[in-house]
Design an enzyme around this catalytic site. Structure first.
Site, PDB file in Angstrom:
ATOM      1  N   ASP A   1       0.980  -1.287   0.024  1.00  0.00           N
ATOM      2  CA  ASP A   1       0.197  -0.097   0.034  1.00  0.00           C
ATOM      3  C   ASP A   1       0.887   1.060  -0.127  1.00  0.00           C
ATOM      4  OD1 ASP A   1      -2.431  -1.215   0.086  1.00  0.00           O
ATOM      5  OD2 ASP A   1      -2.769  -0.816   2.199  1.00  0.00           O
TER       6      ASP A   1
ATOM      7  N   THR B   1      -0.294   4.528   1.389  1.00  0.00           N
ATOM      8  CA  THR B   1      -0.603   5.349   2.567  1.00  0.00           C
ATOM      9  C   THR B   1      -0.355   4.680   3.937  1.00  0.00           C
ATOM     10  OG1 THR B   1      -2.628   6.297   1.587  1.00  0.00           O
ATOM     11  CG2 THR B   1      -2.334   6.739   3.721  1.00  0.00           C
TER      12      THR B   1
ATOM     13  N   ASP C   1      -4.450  -2.643   5.152  1.00  0.00           N
ATOM     14  CA  ASP C   1      -4.780  -2.243   6.330  1.00  0.00           C
ATOM     15  C   ASP C   1      -6.291  -1.885   6.311  1.00  0.00           C
ATOM     16  OD1 ASP C   1      -5.159  -0.217   4.379  1.00  0.00           O
ATOM     17  OD2 ASP C   1      -3.999   1.479   5.716  1.00  0.00           O
TER      18      ASP C   1
END
Length: 1233
Positions: free
Chosen positions: A465, A467, A786
């Site tokens: 990912d 972020t 996440d």
């Protein structure tokens, strides 16, 4: 567990007696209520209580303020309604573990042999000493010596006890560690509740009935409750009901929220009505526990216990870490039912375990063969020599003496077998993994599934990912476009008209989760704390930077007054909140990804705060002039908009497309999320280690490209692809919308950035890379995630990393490793540890196999030539104990070094024993055999002592054989130092002081050897040695180190005859017909073994396996049917930390219908994302290649020219040789379909 409920009820009823007046509803009432669903439940609540607010009143709680948090009140609630805790299964006692270790077939055979030997040594037949019995009785020089015959049997029994205790202790400490780890995972789980009007996070176990809990997207509900207020709330209840569709929750239709279910969308508040064993999850757990207890009782009443009983006991082990042998067919089916209920299904067995299982089986077969031949040769030689050559008759009184001989031969045979089977292997793996897991905690990796740790060492690709993993996840607004002006930094509030400012503040304050806040810093001078969604925090920070107060707006418009909320999800990529004005009309505020919201805007606010028309042409210009420049600076762009709706007729809120159109754009802001300073270096390390890092993000492609360049994922002058999700899908899908592996194989090797991607795209990419068979190596993929929507990709990946701080419960549930600091560098540490585990196992194997080869050959040839093994049973057991247990400790705990990251990953099919290692094993074996045979057949002349060969039955130990034994052990000790290096390094002492365990094991073994030789006497068949004999032994041992240097000097490439061993499974070995649909857990090692019979190893697992092989070959291999029925029980025997936690809903996956096995996956079966691969069509490959080339050369829109040069130059000279990897179709049985 049954007991705990049984104890509980009387307690509760008594409590109700006392407290009936205190709470307006009893435990029983609430339990009954929670068993209802849907409208029935809503009706029952209104009949009995009126509404939810009345239930809150009866439970003495406030739906707004929550509980007072007074300890006495909380304690009373725990007494009346129970604690939010489900008692775990009892751990096995040390004695149970000892008993299990004793079940080992080899040990049992040794025990029996030792007992027979003991019995016979005390039996002195009359006339047993007469000449007629031949050489047997000679040599008993005096009475005392003959009396000492019992010592060998006793010593063997003693050694067996030591081995059993060591094994049991290892199992016990391992179990203790995992329980510790499990409780740590449980303690880390916190939940948001309201107490005294304050929103606080408390550990899940502290939640009580009457608490008001805040629930939001991504939560895993820790207890049962009733909805008080909800926004667009959708729950995945498949873990309890097996229904894969998400259930909409609302006060009117279905207010019941159940523990163990996942929040897939929206947010809300609930009042907790049942906790722990009274919640729906707890009730199921109690039933499981009770069922097991009853089954046990039934089993006990059946006296002749079939073999499955033992397995049953194991299946109930709370922390099932043992590797167990499979037994009879019915046993398998019983286990299957058991395991189905309780086990977390896990991906296929790890790469290393598969290779080890196969290797151990091969070695075991060889050992069994050698030991059988040894016994047969010894017996035949004795019989022919005694009765044939010497022509003696078989006399009745000589029978016990002959039997003693046969027992001695049998013991020698078993000893050969004991030494041949590397029972240290499972131990080495366990120690190595347990050690690594413990140390990885310090490196911020919380390992949930043991095997993930070692799979990580083989990783060839990481899909990360952006972020929070690559960036700091501390978002701040740094640019804005408001009223026709592009501000490069935050504008001065004076420069904006109050009207515009009011729109911005209201649009941000109301249209974001009320759980998101900015709190003052904990330490003075620190940064303000961001709580909740980080993007929303950035927007709230923007409001504060404009010197406005968002909290005042929220106080004026509390959450209850919001008319309707369209919460953010991965499909909408926007969030909207509707407010009702005093005159009955409505105003809706929206925010979301700029290109999505701008497409829905038809007006825009100008400098004066007036609205003017916003045409598609204006939009394109804005994208070029505002959004792309922001994106090229690596900013994420968010658009704020609003819309006024009339009171009559009331809009149809369900037709989202009509509601979310004709918006008025207020502003576009650019949010910066700086790259973590340590990430570029970590990514360089990965690339050097042969791991490709890909970025998969929901962000705009320009932002993604800018960040990827900063991180070093995109290198200047490199030939790569950056794609958007839409483009990616267009290339890889055929006309029917199905993914085609062949098309995907053309894209992924060059793909570095996938932007604006949906969860499905991430899953498709991960699955495609894992299943890909192009190139010479199969790919092993790690994925970070996440969000709730990352669940399927995390589950599909070989190793799933969830974020410990930002991650939702759903993501953590699906993951293998939790990164407690959300940092990419921790992944690099995990790679290092994984490779270290692999190397530790290889080091141990190299050492162990040298010992095995030498000991077996010595025992075998010695026995055949001299009728007696030069190494006695007790000595062999000592060698086995030190060489297995201690060496596995010493070599499995080597700390990792940075140099591990300088080589390419091994991949799936790389053999465990490389040709270099094979060279070392055979080279050292040659040295040791030459020395030992020289000593054995010429040692007495060299040392000028009596020969120990052809000694009679109870002869005293000779110096000659003691020297052979001592030299053998010395050579092993020094070879242990050689075994520290497996890639042909010269300096074997490098970093030896960094491993105190290794040093202490080597020195400790040396000291123990001195004691055994000097004081071991008869039990160890040793006789004390003089100082120069000792020096000679040590000198020959040191020769091992010099010989090692010599072996290293021989280039491996010259030795063409060397073979590798311990391969992974090649794809051609796997037959298609062995793959029933719907089984997502395929274990390649098992597939391979299934030809004969599935063999499993357990504990110190010596020959259970070998025996099974023999039986199977007699009975013919079992039908495919049987083999397939076995599948689930193999699956479940994973080295899993079974997190038996009330709220870990996956425990109930066994209660689902098979078709909804992994509920989260089911959103993949959306019609527009059908993932079934039908017959692969062959696409026009020329078109596809041309298309990919076009994409690669395509100029990136309007970013600075420097970036263009970097990103699109196709410089073939520096193209990294990233080769797609090969693999098998087996791997890809997609769970979701």
């Amino acid at each position: 567990m049954t007991n705990s409920t049984a104890d509980h009820h009387p307690g509760n009823s008594f409590a109700e007696g006392n407290h009936e007046g205190d709470f307006g509803c009893s435990l029983q009432d609430l339990r009954g209520l929670m068993e209802l669903r849907g409208t029935e439940a809503a009706a029952k609540i209104s009949d009995l209580y009126g509404d939810v607010q009345n239930i809150c009143k009866r439970l003495k709680t406030s739906s707004v303020e929550g509980l007072s948090g007074n300890p006495a009140d909380l304690e009373k609630r725990r007494q009346v309604f129970g604690k939010n805790f489900i008692p775990p299964k009892k751990a096995k006692t040390f004695l149970q573990l000892v008993w299990e270790a004793l079940q080992d077939v080899t040990l049992i055979i040794l025990e029996i042999a030792a007992i027979i030997s003991l019995g016979l040594s005390f039996y002195h037949p009359p006339g047993g000493d007469n000449e007629a019995c031949g050489q047997s009785s000679g040599g008993a020089e005096d009475e005392g010596e003959a009396q000492a015959g019992w010592i060998e049997g006793a010593a063997i029994l003693f050694s067996v006890m030591i081995v059993v205790l060591v094994t049991a202790f290892n199992d016990w400490s391992k179990e203790k560690q995992f329980r510790g780890l499990q409780s740590r995972i449980e303690q880390e789980q916190k939940f948001t509740v309201i107490r005294k009007g304050q929103v606080i996070q408390i550990p899940v176990a502290e939640i009580v009935v009457g608490d008001i809990a805040q629930i939001k997207y991504g939560d895993l509900l820790p207890s049962d409750g009733i909805l008080i207020q909800g926004n667009d709330l959708k729950i995945d209840e498949s873990s309890l009901t097996g229904e894969s569709d998400h259930v909409k929750k609302s006060l009117e239709k279905d207010p019941m929220l159940l523990s163990g279910t996942h929040v897939m969308e929206g947010s809300g508040r609930m009042v907790v009505t049942a906790v722990g064993i009274n919640s729906q999850t707890g009730i199921i757990f109690t039933l499981l526990g009770a069922g097991e207890e009853e089954e046990k009782k039934v089993k006990k009443s059946k006296k002749p216990g079939p073999p499955e009983n033992r397995n049953k006991a194991k299946a109930q082990d709370g922390v099932a870490l043992e590797i167990q042998p499979l037994k009879s067919e019915e046993g398998v089916e019983n286990e299957e039912k058991e395991k189905k209920k309780v086990n977390i299904t896990k991906k296929e067995k790890s790469v290393l375990q598969g290779k080890l299982t196969r290797l151990a089986v091969q070695i075991g077969k060889a050992g069994l063969l050698m030991s059988a031949i040894t016994v047969i040769i010894l017996v035949l030689y004795f019989v022919i020599d005694t009765f044939g050559v010497q022509g003696r008759p078989w006399l009745a009184e000589c029978t016990p003496i002959y039997i003693q001989y046969f027992v001695k031969f049998f013991i020698i045979g078993v000893t050969v077998l004991v030494v041949a089977v590397p029972e240290g292997l499972p131990l080495a793996v366990t120690i190595s993994l347990a050690y690594s897991v413990k140390k990885m905690m310090k490196d911020n990796n919380l390992v949930r599934h043991l095997d993930a740790c070692e799979t990580m060492g083989n990783a060839t690709a990481i899909c990360s990912d952006k972020t929070g993993t690559l960036t700091m996840n501390r978002m701040t607004v740094v640019q804005a476009y408001i009223g026709d002006t592009h501000y490069r930094q935050i504008p001065d509030p004076e420069a904006l008209l109050p009207k515009i400012l009011e729109h911005i503040v209201n649009g941000i304050a109301v249209n974001s989760a009320y759980t998101t806040k900015i709190l003052p810093p904990e330490k003075e001078g620190g940064l303000p704390r961001h709580v909740g969604n980080k993007t929303e925090c950035a927007l709230l920070g923007f409001v504060l930077d404009l010197k406005q107060d968002y909290q005042a707006v929220r106080t004026e418009i509390p959450e209850e007054k919001l008319y309707k909320v369209y919460t953010f999800n991965s499909v909408r990529k926007s969030m909207s909140t509707v407010l009702q004005n005093p005159d009955g009309s409505f105003r809706m505020y929206s925010k979301g990804a700029s290109e999505i919201i701008l497409r829905k805007c038809s007006k825009i606010m100008d400098k004066k705060g007036e609205t003017k028309v916003f045409k598609p042409r204006d939009r394109d210009e804005m994208v070029k002039k505002v959004i792309e420049p922001m994106a090229c600076d690596g900013l994420r762009t968010i658009c704020l908009a609003f819309k006024d709706l009339p009171a009559h007729p009331e809009p149809d809120w369900d037709s989202e497309s009509d509601i979310l159109s004709d918006l008025t754009c207020i502003a576009v802001v650019g949010i910066e999320d700086p790259v973590r300073p340590e990430v570029p270096e970590a990514i360089t390390k990965c690339q050097r280690a042969g791991i490709t890092v890909r970025m998969v993000t929901g962000d705009n492609i320009n932002t993604a490209r800018a960040i990827a360049t900063k991180c070093g994922i995109l290198q200047p002058g490199e030939d790569f692809l950056c794609l958007e999700g839409k483009e990616f899908n267009r290339i890889i899908r055929n006309e029917k919308g199905e993914v085609e592996q062949e098309k995907l194989d053309k894209v992924w090797p060059k793909l570095r950035v996938l932007a604006r991607s949906s969860p499905t795209d991430k899953h498709t990419l991960v699955k495609g890379i894992i299943d890909s068979t192009v190139g010479e190596r199969r790919q092993v993929v790690a994925v970070t995630g996440d969000g709730t929507n990352d669940g399927p990709a995390l589950k599909k990946a070989d190793v799933g990393f969830a974020m410990g701080i930002a991650g939702t419960d759903v993501a953590k549930e699906a993951s293998d490793i939790i990164l407690t600091d959300d940092n990419f560098t921790s992944i690099v540490k995990a790679v290092m540890w994984g490779r270290n585990v692999y190397d530790s196992i290889s080091k141990f194997l190299q050492f162990q196999l040298t010992v095995n080869v030498v000991a077996v050959i010595v025992a075998f040839t010695g026995a055949c030539i001299t009728q007696d093994s030069p190494l006695k049973a007790v000595q062999m057991l000592w060698v086995n104990l030190i060489m297995d247990t201690f060496a596995s400790l010493a070599l499995a705990t080597e700390p990792p070094t940075e140099s591990l990251l300088l080589r390419k990953p091994y991949g799936r099919n790389k053999p465990l024993i490389s040709r270099t290692m094979m060279k070392n094993i055979l080279g050292h074996a040659v040295y040791q055999l030459v020395i030992i045979f020289t000593l054995l057949f010429a040692g007495e002349k060299f040392f000028d002592i009596d020969s120990g060969r052809n000694a009679p039955l109870h002869a005293p130990p000779s110096e000659h054989y003691t020297i052979v034994f001592n030299t053998f052990v010395m050579m092993q000790l020094f070879n242990e130092i050689n075994a520290r290096k497996i890639h042909g390094e010269r300096n074997v002492f490098e970093g030896i002081y960094r491993n105190p365990i290794f040093c202490s094991v080597v020195l400790g073994t040396f000291a123990a050897q001195i004691i055994i030789v000097e004081f071991g006497g008869k039990p160890f068949s040793c006789s004390g040695l003089s100082i120069d004999q000792w020096l000679w032994c040590v000198f020959i041992g040191v020769g091992e180190l010099l010989w090692g240097q010599l072996i290293n000097a021989v280039p491996t490439s010259r030795l063409k005859f060397l073979k590798e061993a311990g391969h992974g499974i090649k794809k051609e070995d796997i037959h298609d017909e062995e793959l029933p649909e719907g089984i997502d857990e395929i274990d390649h090692a098992e597939m391979e073994l299934r030809r004969g019979q599935i063999l499993w190893f357990r504990g110190l697992n010596r020959i259970q396996t070998q025996m099974d092989v023999v039986y199977t070959f007699q009975s013919g291999s079992s039908s495919l049917q049987g083999a397939l029925r076995r599948q689930p029980s193999i699956v479940s025997q994973h080295h899993d930390i079974k997190v038996v936690n009330a709220f870990r809903s996956s425990l109930f996956e066994g209660l689902e219908k098979p078709e909804s096995r992994s509920s989260i996956h089911n959103f993949m079966t959306h019609p527009e994302f059908t993932l079934e691969d039908d017959e692969p069509r062959h696409p026009h490959s020329d078109e596809l290649d041309a298309e990919i080339d076009r994409l690669r050369k395509r100029d990136s829109p309007s970013c600075s020219s420097a970036l263009n040069k970097n990103n699109n130059a196709v410089d073939t000279a520096s193209v990294m040789n990233i080769v797609p990897q090969s693999g098998s179709s087996v791997h890809s049985l997609e769970t979701s379909i």
